[in-house]
Design a protein around this motif. Structure first.
Motif, PDB file in Angstrom:
ATOM      1  N   MET A 181      44.192  36.209  32.704  1.00 38.66           N
ATOM      2  CA  MET A 181      43.966  37.120  33.637  1.00 38.66           C
ATOM      3  C   MET A 181      43.769  36.778  34.895  1.00 38.66           C
ATOM      4  O   MET A 181      44.388  37.036  35.973  1.00 38.66           O
ATOM      5  N   ARG A 182      43.372  35.378  35.151  1.00 37.40           N
ATOM      6  CA  ARG A 182      42.920  34.857  36.436  1.00 37.40           C
ATOM      7  C   ARG A 182      44.397  34.377  37.065  1.00 37.40           C
ATOM      8  O   ARG A 182      44.584  34.420  38.219  1.00 37.40           O
ATOM      9  N   VAL A 242      47.321  44.720  35.758  1.00 34.90           N
ATOM     10  CA  VAL A 242      46.229  44.577  36.204  1.00 34.90           C
ATOM     11  C   VAL A 242      46.224  45.266  37.616  1.00 34.90           C
ATOM     12  O   VAL A 242      45.050  45.643  37.926  1.00 34.90           O
ATOM     13  N   TYR A 258      36.885  41.797  40.565  1.00 36.50           N
ATOM     14  CA  TYR A 258      37.817  41.740  41.686  1.00 36.50           C
ATOM     15  C   TYR A 258      37.916  42.896  42.156  1.00 36.50           C
ATOM     16  O   TYR A 258      37.692  44.109  41.624  1.00 36.50           O
ATOM     17  N   LEU A 282      39.060  44.345  32.819  1.00 41.30           N
ATOM     18  CA  LEU A 282      40.469  44.297  33.323  1.00 41.30           C
ATOM     19  C   LEU A 282      40.851  43.534  32.086  1.00 41.30           C
ATOM     20  O   LEU A 282      42.132  43.975  31.385  1.00 41.30           O
ATOM     21  N   TYR A 338      47.274  36.166  36.544  1.00 42.45           N
ATOM     22  CA  TYR A 338      47.807  37.314  36.941  1.00 42.45           C
ATOM     23  C   TYR A 338      47.255  37.714  38.361  1.00 42.45           C
ATOM     24  O   TYR A 338      48.016  37.638  39.354  1.00 42.45           O
ATOM     25  N   VAL A 339      46.012  37.687  38.612  1.00 41.21           N
ATOM     26  CA  VAL A 339      45.444  38.168  39.665  1.00 41.21           C
ATOM     27  C   VAL A 339      45.742  36.979  41.010  1.00 41.21           C
ATOM     28  O   VAL A 339      46.377  37.248  41.972  1.00 41.21           O
ATOM     29  N   ILE A 380      44.052  45.545  29.525  1.00 36.85           N
ATOM     30  CA  ILE A 380      45.524  44.827  29.048  1.00 36.85           C
ATOM     31  C   ILE A 380      45.470  44.929  27.465  1.00 36.85           C
ATOM     32  O   ILE A 380      46.508  45.098  26.893  1.00 36.85           O
ATOM     33  N   LEU A 432      43.250  48.023  39.031  1.00 42.43           N
ATOM     34  CA  LEU A 432      42.867  47.813  40.193  1.00 42.43           C
ATOM     35  C   LEU A 432      42.835  48.882  41.199  1.00 42.43           C
ATOM     36  O   LEU A 432      41.827  49.398  41.967  1.00 42.43           O
ATOM     37  N   ARG A 474      52.460  42.596  32.551  1.00 46.13           N
ATOM     38  CA  ARG A 474      50.967  42.644  32.580  1.00 46.13           C
ATOM     39  C   ARG A 474      50.311  42.366  33.885  1.00 46.13           C
ATOM     40  O   ARG A 474      49.153  42.787  34.283  1.00 46.13           O
ATOM     41  N   SER A 475      51.200  41.659  35.044  1.00 43.66           N
ATOM     42  CA  SER A 475      50.609  41.452  36.257  1.00 43.66           C
ATOM     43  C   SER A 475      50.467  43.044  36.767  1.00 43.66           C
ATOM     44  O   SER A 475      49.689  43.178  37.727  1.00 43.66           O
TER      45      SER A 475
END
Length: 926
Positions: free
Chosen positions: A62-63, A28, A89, A45, A65-66, A49, A32, A24-25
């Motif tokens: 999500m945050r 993301v 992002y 985003l 992963y970012v 996913i 991007l 999943r990372s």
């Protein structure tokens, strides 16, 4: 640093591969990178996913992963690669760092080399592009975004392989490419362009029988799997092989400079569509309809043309017309394997000059590979070249955002294997043979699903009721829903958003986010209207009924029904008003609010009053003419002159009854304008009772016919509304006489109430008291609690005018009790308003304030904006008397828009009070 998505997602720094975390990372990062150097919203985003059903913790996850990706990049190099911007992002990618960008560069150089006839150089560039692939794109990455974009990239890869193989064939390397073509055809057995290339390679290698066998196998597979015959290009190749002729025209030869067919391969497998919208919602019915139209047909002799129109806000920025066309084109892509072409004509794009046919043809011809120097200057010649380019191909063309003056016919291919989807705000009625499709706002269910997904993506709490009410306030308009949804967050749940939008006074101005706004979308269409159409837009917007017919429009505009048709149809063509049935039109709620805003700003109060007076005159004239026609035997009753002015004629009594019921809301609302008598309001419930069905019959003079009293009551009411009190009294008294003859006691009671209102308006409240008492007594005897409560409230009002306060208080208190027993929020509201005025006359300001406060609550619940505006004006006075100027201002500001629409003189009074309360007019306290 380098990034890769043409295979497993990866990133490499100076020390080697960077550890990106789990799938999943990587998903993301993939989303991007596809949007490198652009901001990707947090909601997008989440959708990328998890799709339609994100978990409650999606935003927090999500945050996380970012954050992991940021730490990984920071360990590999100095500087910020991944930054937070504007609710999302952005990843910074420099030229040459992303393998997809490098791939695109090599492909572009290869195509330029083909155009210039440098075929060997083209092969080198195409080979360099293909060597960048490390496997399946986004391999191992979950989510709908990865799946959709992986398919698109795989298609791009295959198209480039075909281009390289076509060039190899022209270089004479026939035998060398056969094995590769056979592998690709095995993997893609229904792809006709590969079949054609393999046939060419086999034929040029001296294997005619094998080439014919490839065609036979492909045809059998197409018929068995898809139920279609091979396309025109493949059939032509088959015919040429049978004739022992080269199946495909040559590319430009470097040694001879022969330009025959120099851009042929560029139209094979061209994929020029923008990316599909990841969270596209709804439109299943429209998609099915067009998909059916595009079904293969051997009988078709011309292309399928679909013209999609719709109001502003279901278009380019609102996930509407453009998104629908692109989504549809992606779903149809397999039916049009030769080419899918997209062009934006900038017809309604702020700041950009709309493209004309001349410029559009240049773009389209370049898209299919015609060198710039080979494009003729003459527009007609360009159109011929464009039609020739697609004549034998199965191609899909999207002409998006068409403006008013574009000659769309010049942009249409002629081949029967083609389809064209055109989008614009205006209906293209002059386009012969086109299938017209108007996109309405989303259905409530689809609109709710869209907002639900936006809310989940932004971490905002929601519930079904709040979602349903919010999308209703947005008019189910996609643009409005997205703008409203952009405000959602953890600290602003859907319930709070619903509250912000619930004030209809400024719902359109509130629907703004960054550079996007509903008002701006509307303004593009409105701004291009000619002056006469703008005036029609203003006055139709100020009409108080839920819809309008051609006669009401003619009355509002002060013109004939035929001229009104012309003006209204111009608004329909501009998608600013909708035709809901023959000769009947309706605004979308948000467009109505915008039209009223423009009308109040542009049309003077005298002009608004004249327009509303003309509508009431039209109703009086039509009712008078109907009575004279359908009840000719009433020789002893009222004497009605032949009406002058606009009159609607009816084919028979049934049509008249239908008209009176359809227009009952407009009639009731029109009565509350300042052109009518200002003393008393007539409710929609009164009008419904007044227009109970009845049927006339032939009869002798003096015989009361069924339905006659109903028409007399309606006519007397209309006379009262237009200030003709003496005429109204004569008509209503005659109606009561007729009721006594027929035994219509309920009708007589209702007429008594109307007569009492007329007497108050005529300045004889002492006469009205006796009439209202008779009405109370009659309603009570009939068991009509509603009628009794309404009559008691009116009786209290008459006593108040006579300064008989205690009698008035007793009547209004009894009326309020009955309305509460009936659970009538409207009845409670109007009675509480009357009580508030009474308390004010009695010198009891605290009681008055409490009554007005309660009245406003009840009338908001009832939805009666007209009575609510009156109660708000009284509440403002009570608040100011209570030394609360801020609350007084709020009440008056809420009442002012409705008063302005009514052209009520009280609007100017309220504006004066608001100016007095303005901080600019306060003395300097410094």
């Amino acid at each position: 640093m380098r990034f890769g998505i043409l295979g497993p997602v990866g990133a490499w720094g100076t020390l080697g591969r960077i550890e990106l975390g789990g799938p999943r990372s990587q998903a993301v990062l993939a989303a991007l990178l596809v949007n490198a150097n652009r901001v990707v919203g947090l909601g997008a985003l989440v959708d990328a996913i998890w799709g339609e059903e994100p978990p409650p913790t999606a935003v927090d996850t999500m945050r996380t992963y970012v954050s992991r990706l940021r730490r990984a990049f920071a360990a590999a190099e100095r500087g910020d690669r991944l930054v937070s911007e504007a609710g999302g992002y952005r990843i910074r990618v420099d030229p040459g760092e992303l393998d997809l960008d490098v791939f695109d560069d090599h492909v572009a150089l290869g195509r330029e080399a083909v155009m210039a006839g440098r075929l060997a150089e083209a092969v080198v560039e195409f080979d360099a592009a293909m060597k960048l692939w490390r496997g399946s794109p986004f391999a191992g990455v979950p989510g709908p975004f990865a799946r959709t974009n992986a398919d698109a990239l795989a298609e791009t890869r295959l198209a480039v392989q075909e281009e390289r193989l076509a060039v190899e064939l022209e270089l004479g390397n026939h035998a060398d490419v056969i094995a590769e073509l056979q592998r690709l055809r095995t993997a893609h057995p229904l792809r006709e362009s590969l079949c054609e290339l393999l046939m060419v390679a086999l034929y040029r290698s001296g294997r005619q029988a094998a080439a014919l066998d490839v065609f036979r196998q492909t045809r059998e597979l197409l018929v068995a799997e898809l139920g279609v015959e091979p396309g025109a290009r493949l059939r032509q190749a088959h015919r040429k092989v049978l004739e022992q002729a080269d199946p495909v025209p040559r590319l430009q030869d470097e040694s001879t400079g022969d330009e025959a067919g120099a851009w042929g391969p560029r139209t094979t497998g061209l994929r020029g569509l923008p990316p599909d919208v990841a969270d596209f919602t709804g439109r299943q019915t429209e998609t099915s309809l067009i998909t059916e139209l595009c079904s293969p047909s051997a009988d078709r002799t011309s292309p399928v043309v679909v013209a999609v129109d719709g109001m502003a806000g279901v278009g380019k920025t609102g996930v509407g017309k453009t998104a629908f066309a692109v989504h549809l084109a992606h779903s149809l892509a397999d039916r049009f394997p030769d080419a899918q072409v997209y062009i934006d004509l900038y017809g309604h794009t702020p700041g950009l000059q709309p493209r004309d046919a001349h410029d559009a043809l240049h773009v389209l011809l370049r898209a299919v590979g015609v060198p710039a120097e080979a494009i003729p200057e003459n527009t007609e010649t360009r159109a011929m070249l464009w039609r020739d380019a697609l004549a034998e191909r199965r191609a899909l063309v999207v002409l998006d955002n068409v403006g008013d003056g574009v000659r769309v016919e010049s942009l249409l291919p002629a081949g029967p294997g083609c389809a064209v989807v055109i989008t614009g705000r205006h209906r293209l009625l002059d386009l012969d043979g086109a299938h017209q499709l108007t996109l309405d706002p989303l259905s409530p269910a689809d609109a709710g699903r869209l907002l639900t997904r936006i809310a989940a993506a932004r971490g905002a709490e929601s519930d079904r009721a709040a979602i349903a009410e919010t999308v209703r306030l947005c008019g189910e308009l996609p643009l409005a829903i997205r703008i409203a949804g952009a405000r959602l967050s953890r600290s602003l749940p859907v319930t709070a958003l619903r509250h912000r939008l619930s004030d209809q006074r400024d719902v359109v101005p509130r629907l703004r986010s960054g550079s996007r706004s509903v008002a701006a979308a509307f303004a593009l269409s409105y701004g291009r209207l000619p002056p006469d159409s703008k005036r029609a837009f203003h006055l139709l917007g100020l009409h108080l009924g839920p819809d309008v017919d051609r006669f009401e429009a003619a009355a509002l505009l002060g013109t004939s029904p035929d001229d009104a048709d012309r003006h209204v149809e111009s608004l329909v063509d501009a998608s600013l008003i909708q035709q809901i049935k023959p000769e009947r039109y309706q605004f979308h709620d948000l467009l109505r609010a915008y039209a009223r805003e423009q009308g109040l700003a542009s049309e003077s109060q005298p002009e608004r009053k004249r327009a509303q007076s003309r509508v009431l005159e039209y109703y009086v004239n039509t009712m008078t003419a109907a009575y004279r026609r359908f009840f000719p035997g009433d020789r002893d009753g009222v004497r009605l002159a032949t009406p002058k002015g606009l009159v609607r004629d009816f084919s028979g009594y049934e049509e008249f009854v239908d008209w009176s019921h359809v227009d009952q809301t407009s009639l009731s609302l029109a009565s509350n304008t300042d052109t009518a008598t200002h003393h008393g309001r007539v409710s929609l419930e009164d009008w419904v009772q007044l227009l109970r069905p009845g049927r006339p019959s032939t009869g002798q003079s003096g015989t009361v016919q069924p339905g006659q009293t109903r028409i007399l009551h309606a006519l007397g009411t209309l006379q009262y509304w237009t200030g003709r009190c003496e005429d109204a009294k004569r008509t209503l008294r005659h109606a009561m006489t007729q009721c006594r003859k027929t035994g219509e006691h309920r009708r007589e009671s209702a007429i008594l109430h109307t007569l009492g209102e007329v007497l108050v308006a005529a300045g004889t409240p002492e006469d009205a008291v006796g009439v209202f008492r008779r009405c109370v007594k009659s309603s009570r005897a009939l068991g009509d609690t509603w009628g009794e409560a309404v009559a008691l409230n009116s009786l209290g009002g008459a006593h108040r005018v006579l300064a008989e306060h205690e009698s008035a208080l007793g009547c209004c208190t009894d009326a309020l009790r009955l309305h509460r027993e009936l659970r009538s929020s409207w009845g409670e509201g109007v009675t509480l308003t009357n009580l508030g005025r009474l308390y004010r006359c009695m010198g009891r300001p605290e009681k008055a304030l409490a009554a007005f406060d309660e009245a406003v609550v009840s009338l908001r619940e009832s939805g009666d904006q007209l009575e609510l505006a009156e109660a708000l004006v009284d509440l403002g006075y009570a608040r100011r008397a209570d030394d609360d100027p801020e609350q007084a201002r709020n009440a008056w500001e809420e009442a002012l828009p409705v008063l302005g629409i009514l052209a009520d003189p009280m609007a100017d009074v309220v504006r004066g009070h608001l100016r007095e309360l303005s901080p600019l007019s306060e003395p300097d306290r410094g």
